[in-house]
Structures are given as structure tokens and as C-alpha cells.
Design a protein around this motif. Structure first.
Motif, PDB file in Angstrom:
ATOM      1  N   ASP A  90       0.826  -1.211   0.000  1.00 34.03           N
ATOM      2  CA  ASP A  90       0.000   0.000   0.000  1.00 34.03           C
ATOM      3  C   ASP A  90       0.859   1.259   0.000  1.00 34.03           C
ATOM      4  N   THR A  91       2.152   1.098   0.149  1.00 35.64           N
ATOM      5  CA  THR A  91       3.057   2.245   0.130  1.00 35.64           C
ATOM      6  C   THR A  91       2.983   2.957  -1.214  1.00 35.64           C
ATOM      7  N   ALA A  92       2.681   4.245  -1.157  1.00 37.35           N
ATOM      8  CA  ALA A  92       2.490   5.023  -2.384  1.00 37.35           C
ATOM      9  C   ALA A  92       2.245   6.482  -2.006  1.00 37.35           C
ATOM     10  N   VAL A  93       2.243   7.320  -3.015  1.00 36.05           N
ATOM     11  CA  VAL A  93       1.748   8.684  -2.852  1.00 36.05           C
ATOM     12  C   VAL A  93       0.257   8.640  -3.181  1.00 36.05           C
ATOM     13  N   TYR A  94      -0.541   9.142  -2.276  1.00 35.91           N
ATOM     14  CA  TYR A  94      -1.991   9.126  -2.434  1.00 35.91           C
ATOM     15  C   TYR A  94      -2.470  10.512  -2.861  1.00 35.91           C
ATOM     16  N   TYR A  95      -3.273  10.534  -3.922  1.00 30.77           N
ATOM     17  CA  TYR A  95      -3.767  11.786  -4.489  1.00 30.77           C
ATOM     18  C   TYR A  95      -5.280  11.860  -4.358  1.00 30.77           C
ATOM     19  N   CYS A  96      -5.758  12.992  -3.877  1.00 27.57           N
ATOM     20  CA  CYS A  96      -7.182  13.258  -3.871  1.00 27.57           C
ATOM     21  C   CYS A  96      -7.606  13.698  -5.275  1.00 27.57           C
ATOM     22  N   ALA A  97      -8.761  13.225  -5.708  1.00 29.69           N
ATOM     23  CA  ALA A  97      -9.244  13.539  -7.044  1.00 29.69           C
ATOM     24  C   ALA A  97     -10.721  13.875  -6.990  1.00 29.69           C
ATOM     25  N   LEU A  98     -11.132  14.837  -7.774  1.00 29.50           N
ATOM     26  CA  LEU A  98     -12.532  15.263  -7.787  1.00 29.50           C
ATOM     27  C   LEU A  98     -13.004  15.449  -9.218  1.00 29.50           C
ATOM     28  N   GLY A  99     -14.166  14.909  -9.505  1.00 26.27           N
ATOM     29  CA  GLY A  99     -14.714  15.042 -10.839  1.00 26.27           C
ATOM     30  C   GLY A  99     -16.203  15.367 -10.814  1.00 26.27           C
ATOM     31  N   LEU A 100     -16.676  16.001 -11.867  1.00 30.47           N
ATOM     32  CA  LEU A 100     -18.098  16.356 -11.964  1.00 30.47           C
ATOM     33  C   LEU A 100     -18.850  15.157 -12.524  1.00 30.47           C
ATOM     34  N   SER A 101     -18.946  14.129 -11.715  1.00 33.12           N
ATOM     35  CA  SER A 101     -19.587  12.877 -12.115  1.00 33.12           C
ATOM     36  C   SER A 101     -20.541  12.448 -11.015  1.00 33.12           C
ATOM     37  N   ASP A 102     -21.548  11.691 -11.403  1.00 36.50           N
ATOM     38  CA  ASP A 102     -22.491  11.131 -10.430  1.00 36.50           C
ATOM     39  C   ASP A 102     -22.060   9.754  -9.947  1.00 36.50           C
ATOM     40  N   TYR A 103     -20.944   9.254 -10.490  1.00 39.81           N
ATOM     41  CA  TYR A 103     -20.565   7.886 -10.200  1.00 39.81           C
ATOM     42  C   TYR A 103     -19.136   7.789  -9.678  1.00 39.81           C
TER      43      TYR A 103
END
Length: 127
Positions: A90-103
Motif C-alpha cells: 500500500d506504500t504510495a503517494v496518495y492523491y485526492c481527485a474530484l470530478g463532476l460525475s455522479d458515479y
């Protein structure tokens, strides 16, 4: 301007837990999907868990299903990722992501569905 502020990364031993959070600032849309990608050294960035703000539908990759839990506080435009039973992989750089999607699955499966990225936070799991 939309900003995604992530926090909660760190170093933990295998089997331990961490909780990531990501706040979407300057964001005024009602319906969106938000979640987490991660990128380990030498590997492609992969979507691991996303959630839709509307009906709360979620997506988990097979690699984290059953160990990670995503949740959202719509009043704060903040998403949380509770990570349990962590493994060295699980070691990694974690990125938050946001999209204009309903799913949630769409936001986690297609880079093109992500409209905004946060800066990464490092998660290191030691064996």
C-alpha cells in the motif's frame, strides 16, 4: 479556484491503520465524485476508492476492497479514507481527485473524469 487539501499520510507498520482526509475548497457544485488515487514508485497512478456526493455510491479497487472505507461529509465537502490492515504494497503517494460525475466508479476509473487533483500525501507501510 478549486483546491483539494489532503492530510493524514504518514508511516505505519504493516497491519496498522491510517485515515486520510481531503477537503474541497472553493467548490460550489452540488453533485460530484471525489476520492483517491495512488501511485507507487515505477507504477501507474490507479484509482482505489471514490464516492459520489449525491447518492453515496462507492467504488473500491480489488486491491483495497474489504480493508479501506471511504466516506463523505457533504456539509464540509470533505472525503475520508479509513485504511485498515495496511500492507507494504500500500506504500504510495496518495492523491485526492474530484470530478463532476455522479458515479464513484467513473471518477476512479478514468483520468478524463477527474477535473481536479490534489497534491499527494505519502503513505509508507513498513514490514
Amino acid at each position: 479556484e478549486v483546491q483539494l487539501q489532503a492530510s493524514g499520510g504518514g508511516v505505519v507498520q504493516a497491519g496498522g491503520s491510517l485515515k486520510l482526509s481531503c477537503a474541497a475548497l472553493g467548490f460550489t457544485f452540488d453533485d460530484y465524485a471525489i476520492g483517491w488515487y495512488r501511485q507507487a514508485p515505477g507504477k501507474e497512478r490507479e484509482g482505489i476508492s471514490c464516492i459520489a456526493s449525491g447518492d453515496g455510491n462507492t467504488y473500491y479497487s480489488d486491491s483495497v476492497k474489504g480493508r479501506f472505507t471511504i466516506s463523505i461529509d457533504n456539509t464540509k465537502n470533505t472525503v475520508y479514507l479509513q485504511m485498515n490492515s495496511l500492507k507494504p504494497e500500500d506504500t504510495a503517494v496518495y492523491y485526492c481527485a474530484l470530478g463532476l460525475s455522479d458515479y464513484g466508479e467513473e471518477a476512479c476509473t478514468y483520468y478524463s473524469a477527474v477535473d481536479w487533483w490534489g497534491e499527494g500525501t505519502q503513505v509508507t507501510v513498513s514490514s
